[in-house]
Design an enzyme around this catalytic site. Structure first.
Site, short mmCIF file in Angstrom:
data_model
loop_
_atom_site.label_atom_id
_atom_site.label_comp_id
_atom_site.label_asym_id
_atom_site.label_seq_id
_atom_site.Cartn_x
_atom_site.Cartn_y
_atom_site.Cartn_z
N SER A 1 43.91 31.85 36.41
CA SER A 1 43.88 32.74 35.18
C SER A 1 43.40 33.94 34.85
O SER A 1 44.34 33.98 33.74
CB SER A 1 41.89 32.36 34.98
OG SER A 1 41.40 32.61 34.98
N ASN A 2 43.53 34.27 35.84
CA ASN A 2 44.33 36.13 35.74
C ASN A 2 45.25 36.35 35.82
O ASN A 2 46.09 37.15 34.94
CB ASN A 2 43.66 36.40 36.86
CG ASN A 2 42.23 37.61 36.36
OD1 ASN A 2 41.65 38.20 35.21
ND2 ASN A 2 40.79 36.62 37.35
N ARG B 1 45.38 36.27 62.16
CA ARG B 1 45.03 37.02 60.80
C ARG B 1 46.55 37.54 61.20
O ARG B 1 47.37 37.88 60.08
CB ARG B 1 43.69 37.73 60.55
CG ARG B 1 43.28 37.61 59.46
CD ARG B 1 42.22 38.07 59.78
NE ARG B 1 40.70 37.90 59.27
CZ ARG B 1 40.75 37.53 58.09
NH1 ARG B 1 41.09 37.52 57.05
NH2 ARG B 1 39.22 37.29 57.61
N LEU C 1 38.48 47.25 51.95
CA LEU C 1 38.10 46.14 51.41
C LEU C 1 37.51 46.77 49.75
O LEU C 1 36.59 47.20 50.25
CB LEU C 1 37.28 45.56 52.13
CG LEU C 1 37.33 43.92 50.92
CD1 LEU C 1 38.29 43.06 51.01
CD2 LEU C 1 36.09 42.85 52.17
N ILE D 1 41.68 38.75 53.13
CA ILE D 1 41.62 40.23 53.32
C ILE D 1 42.64 40.53 53.55
O ILE D 1 43.03 39.88 54.97
CB ILE D 1 40.13 40.60 54.09
CG1 ILE D 1 39.40 40.31 53.57
CG2 ILE D 1 40.40 41.96 54.72
CD1 ILE D 1 38.20 40.62 54.14
N LEU D 2 43.35 41.66 53.52
CA LEU D 2 45.16 42.13 53.97
C LEU D 2 44.58 42.92 55.02
O LEU D 2 44.01 44.06 54.81
CB LEU D 2 45.75 42.66 52.63
CG LEU D 2 45.91 41.54 51.45
CD1 LEU D 2 46.66 42.13 50.53
CD2 LEU D 2 46.83 40.69 52.20
N ASN E 1 43.90 44.82 42.49
CA ASN E 1 43.57 43.18 42.98
C ASN E 1 41.89 43.65 41.28
O ASN E 1 41.99 45.07 41.32
CB ASN E 1 42.49 43.50 44.40
CG ASN E 1 41.60 42.46 44.12
OD1 ASN E 1 42.06 41.63 44.39
ND2 ASN E 1 40.10 43.45 44.57
N HIS F 1 38.57 43.03 40.67
CA HIS F 1 37.62 43.10 41.42
C HIS F 1 36.06 42.01 40.26
O HIS F 1 35.91 42.93 39.64
CB HIS F 1 36.89 43.52 42.57
CG HIS F 1 36.09 43.26 43.58
ND1 HIS F 1 35.24 42.36 44.26
CD2 HIS F 1 34.59 43.59 43.15
CE1 HIS F 1 34.61 42.48 44.62
NE2 HIS F 1 33.54 42.82 44.66
N GLU G 1 37.90 40.22 32.36
CA GLU G 1 38.48 40.41 33.43
C GLU G 1 40.47 39.75 32.56
O GLU G 1 41.47 40.50 32.56
CB GLU G 1 39.12 39.12 34.42
CG GLU G 1 37.62 39.44 35.53
CD GLU G 1 37.54 38.17 36.29
OE1 GLU G 1 38.60 37.76 37.32
OE2 GLU G 1 35.85 37.83 36.88
N1 NHR Z 1 42.71 43.74 51.40
C1 NHR Z 1 42.46 44.92 51.39
N2 NHR Z 1 42.99 45.33 52.49
N3 NHR Z 1 42.31 45.99 50.90
C2 NHR Z 1 41.85 45.01 49.35
O1 NHR Z 1 40.26 45.75 48.59
C3 NHR Z 1 41.60 44.11 49.30
C4 NHR Z 1 41.67 42.82 50.20
C5 NHR Z 1 42.07 41.48 50.52
C6 NHR Z 1 41.46 41.14 48.87
C7 NHR Z 1 40.38 41.05 47.34
C8 NHR Z 1 38.55 40.50 47.50
C9 NHR Z 1 38.13 40.82 45.70
O2 NHR Z 1 38.39 40.96 45.36
C10 NHR Z 1 40.90 41.77 48.24
C11 NHR Z 1 40.75 42.65 48.64
C12 NHR Z 1 38.53 37.98 49.95
C13 NHR Z 1 37.35 38.82 50.49
C14 NHR Z 1 36.86 38.21 51.95
O3 NHR Z 1 36.04 38.22 52.25
C15 NHR Z 1 36.91 39.77 50.32
C16 NHR Z 1 37.50 40.33 49.62
C17 NHR Z 1 38.14 40.37 48.02
C18 NHR Z 1 39.10 38.89 48.68
N4 NHR Z 1 37.77 36.74 52.72
C19 NHR Z 1 37.27 35.97 53.57
C20 NHR Z 1 38.53 36.76 54.89
O4 NHR Z 1 37.95 36.15 56.02
C21 NHR Z 1 37.74 34.67 53.16
C22 NHR Z 1 37.22 34.31 52.16
C23 NHR Z 1 37.75 32.91 51.67
O5 NHR Z 1 38.65 32.57 52.23
O6 NHR Z 1 37.19 31.80 51.15
O7 NHR Z 1 39.85 36.68 54.72
O8 NHR Z 1 36.62 40.25 46.59
C1 GAR Z 2 38.21 35.79 39.29
O1 GAR Z 2 37.04 36.19 38.28
C2 GAR Z 2 38.56 37.05 40.66
O2 GAR Z 2 37.73 38.63 39.98
C3 GAR Z 2 37.72 36.84 41.94
O3 GAR Z 2 37.91 35.03 41.38
C4 GAR Z 2 38.55 34.58 39.71
C5 GAR Z 2 39.75 33.65 40.32
O4 GAR Z 2 40.06 33.41 39.67
N1 GAR Z 2 38.10 36.93 42.40
C6 GAR Z 2 37.08 37.19 43.49
O5 GAR Z 2 36.52 36.91 44.28
C7 GAR Z 2 38.22 37.97 44.73
N2 GAR Z 2 37.41 38.46 46.16
P1 GAR Z 2 41.11 32.77 39.14
O6 GAR Z 2 42.01 32.52 39.43
O7 GAR Z 2 40.79 32.09 37.49
O8 GAR Z 2 42.06 33.82 38.92
#
Ligand code: NHR
Ligand code: GAR
Length: 208
Positions: free
Chosen positions: A13-14, A65, A144, A92-93, A107, A109, A174
């Site tokens: 949706s974003n 990864r 992160l 996570i990147l 991003n 968040h 958002e």
């Molecule tokens: N990567 C980096 N290096 N830095 C950030 O700030 C990032 C990023 C990748 C994604 C989004 C983030 C959020 O907004 C984001 C920010 C996924 C996880 C996570 O734990 C945490 C934070 C965010 C996105 N992911 C698990 C993993 O092992 C998998 C979870 C799943 O697949 O449902 O990668 O919150």
């Molecule tokens: C949004 O609320 C976003 O902030 C959150 O997931 C939703 C995605 O919605 N992101 C995270 O939690 C990243 N870890 P969308 O797919 O409809 O944009």
């Protein structure tokens, strides 16, 4: 024209809000591709319906990864992105990926960073008894959810809130601040100094 690549994992949706704003407001940018790590991400259908190129890099198809990130980097790089927009992207990147596209990844968040980095932000805010919650748009760094903050919006946490009601209230914000922040980047009106982002035209970066 700047090339925007949007990464999603689900609903999108974003992504949809950004695609719509880009067209409606005539940004000096185009959506070069929408890429998902999940083949079944609903957002891919919206992107296709708008004629946007889509791609899937399924993390489950890679041994680790490092391999996933290398392929994601190759696919993202093939679109020559000026800006990479994470929109509900859930992987996570690696620092290699982030370094390659340094300063060009953003991003959204669903918390008021630096509170509640990581996952399950709404549940954790409710359990902590927070009266205020919200959303943060930030530049992505290797650490992160710790990159420079571009914009934030606040919402109240109301008595009786559940993860569902709070996340819906946050999501509506958002959809307002993420397109706005991306538009700022496209227009080149942000300055980052010592990890602090300033809008050079003095526009408020806090939304209620
Ligand atoms: N990567 C980096 N290096 N830095 C950030 O700030 C990032 C990023 C990748 C994604 C989004 C983030 C959020 O907004 C984001 C920010 C996924 C996880 C996570 O734990 C945490 C934070 C965010 C996105 N992911 C698990 C993993 O092992 C998998 C979870 C799943 O697949 O449902 O990668 O919150
Ligand atoms: C949004 O609320 C976003 O902030 C959150 O997931 C939703 C995605 O919605 N992101 C995270 O939690 C990243 N870890 P969308 O797919 O409809 O944009």
């Amino acid at each position: 024209m700047k090339n925007i690549v949007i990464l999603i994992s689900g609903r999108g949706s974003n992504m949809e809000a950004i695609v719509r704003a880009c067209a409606a407001e005539g940004w000096n940018a185009g959506i070069a591709a929408v890429i998902s790590n999940r083949p079944d991400a609903a957002g891919l259908n919206f992107a296709k319906s708008r004629g946007i190129t889509t791609a899937v890099v399924d993390h489950k198809a890679f041994a680790d990864r490092t391999d996933f990130d290398a392929e994601l980097g190759r696919v993202v790089g093939s679109f020559a992105p000026d800006l990479i927009v994470l929109a509900g992207f859930m992987r996570i990147l690696s620092s290699d990926f982030v370094k390659r596209f340094e300063g060009r990844i953003v991003n959204v968040h669903p918390s008021l960073l630096p509170s509640f980095t990581g996952l399950h932000t709404h549940r954790r805010a409710i359990e902590a008894g927070c009266k205020l919650a919200g959303v943060t748009v930030h530049f992505v760094t290797a650490e992160l959810d710790h990159g420079p903050i571009i914009a934030q919006a606040t919402v109240p946490v109301l008595p009786g809130d559940t993860e569902a009601t709070l996340s819906a209230r946050v999501l509506a914000r958002e959809h307002v601040i993420y397109p706005r922040a991306v538009h700022w980047i496209v227009d080149g009106v942000l300055r980052v100094e010592n990890g602090v982002v300033t809008h050079t035209g003095g526009e408020p970066q806090l939304f209620s």
